[in-house]
Design a protein around this motif. Structure first.
Motif, mmCIF file in Angstrom:
data_model
loop_
_atom_site.group_PDB
_atom_site.id
_atom_site.type_symbol
_atom_site.label_atom_id
_atom_site.label_comp_id
_atom_site.label_asym_id
_atom_site.label_seq_id
_atom_site.Cartn_x
_atom_site.Cartn_y
_atom_site.Cartn_z
ATOM 1 N N HIS A 189 37.465 43.754 40.872
ATOM 2 C CA HIS A 189 38.827 43.065 40.605
ATOM 3 C C HIS A 189 38.983 41.075 40.794
ATOM 4 C CE1 HIS A 189 42.711 41.434 41.753
ATOM 5 N NE2 HIS A 189 43.619 42.791 40.544
ATOM 6 N N LYS A 226 40.960 37.821 40.948
ATOM 7 C CA LYS A 226 41.799 37.182 41.496
ATOM 8 C C LYS A 226 42.003 35.595 41.117
ATOM 9 C CE LYS A 226 46.448 37.470 43.904
ATOM 10 N NZ LYS A 226 47.695 37.343 42.761
ATOM 11 N N ARG A 227 42.095 35.686 40.118
ATOM 12 C CA ARG A 227 42.958 33.919 39.907
ATOM 13 C C ARG A 227 44.801 33.552 39.542
ATOM 14 N NH1 ARG A 227 37.443 34.320 35.865
ATOM 15 N NH2 ARG A 227 39.279 35.011 33.969
ATOM 16 N N LYS A 280 45.567 32.478 37.119
ATOM 17 C CA LYS A 280 45.850 32.192 35.772
ATOM 18 C C LYS A 280 45.987 34.332 35.579
ATOM 19 C CE LYS A 280 46.877 28.038 34.821
ATOM 20 N NZ LYS A 280 46.198 26.495 33.206
ATOM 21 N N ASP A 281 45.198 34.915 36.265
ATOM 22 C CA ASP A 281 44.759 36.194 35.473
ATOM 23 C C ASP A 281 44.415 36.617 36.403
ATOM 24 O OD1 ASP A 281 42.582 35.026 35.741
ATOM 25 O OD2 ASP A 281 41.786 35.290 33.123
ATOM 26 N N GLU A 282 44.663 38.072 36.041
ATOM 27 C CA GLU A 282 43.467 38.959 37.231
ATOM 28 C C GLU A 282 42.651 40.136 36.244
ATOM 29 O OE1 GLU A 282 45.711 40.718 40.343
ATOM 30 O OE2 GLU A 282 47.119 39.215 40.260
ATOM 31 N N PRO A 283 41.557 39.484 35.744
ATOM 32 C CA PRO A 283 40.395 40.327 35.488
ATOM 33 C C PRO A 283 39.717 41.522 35.651
ATOM 34 C CG PRO A 283 39.370 38.365 35.301
ATOM 35 C CD PRO A 283 40.775 37.964 35.900
ATOM 36 N N GLN A 284 39.241 42.396 35.615
ATOM 37 C CA GLN A 284 39.071 43.743 36.267
ATOM 38 C C GLN A 284 38.131 44.481 35.509
ATOM 39 O OE1 GLN A 284 42.516 45.687 37.867
ATOM 40 N NE2 GLN A 284 42.967 45.803 36.499
#
Length: 142
Positions: free
Chosen positions: A111, A113-114, A116-120
């Motif tokens: 995961h 945490k950025r 502008k988004d939270e890709p996982q």
């Protein structure tokens, strides 16, 4: 007396194998934690130390298999050019399975945490123990 000596040697070798095997999962988790910390510092070179530095390293992502340590590093740098793009990485390790004395399998989730988004996604790793150190030799991440 000779039989007792042989029995003691056998028990000692079994005990040392058991101790080694039980420490392997912790050693593997330490490699992954070291990678995670390096990522979160924005240190891609240190992150890559968890991978076997070899042309046979395979990384499978959305574009299919890519081979080689340097290729993997170059692809990471292209996809994550700076600390902001790298974000803050966490792992959720689901399984560490020792396959043999020198190979292990890991299943986990990642995961990011950025701002502008939270890709996982998920990953499976094949690790090889060489020279007393565990290194990733195959990484399938999605």
């Amino acid at each position: 007396m000779k039989k007792l000596f042989i029995l003691l040697v056998m028990i000692g070798s079994l005990t040392s194998c058991a101790v080694r095997k039980t420490s392997d999962p912790q050693e593997i988790l330490a490699v992954l934690e070291s990678q995670r910390q390096a990522w979160n510092r924005g240190d891609m070179e240190a992150y890559m130390q968890g991978y076997e530095r070899s042309d046979s390293l395979v990384f499978v992502g959305k574009n299919g298999p890519e081979y080689g340590w340097q290729t993997t590093l170059d692809n990471y740098k292209k996809s994550y050019p700076d600390k902001s793009a790298m974000g803050f990485l966490t792992f959720d390790i689901k399984k560490v399975k020792i396959l043999s004395s020198d190979h292990a399998f890991v299943l986990g989730a990642w995961h990011l945490k950025r701002e502008k988004d939270e890709p996982q996604g998920w990953f499976t790793l094949l690790l090889k123990k060489s020279g007393g150190k565990w290194k990733v030799v195959a990484d399938h991440s999605s």
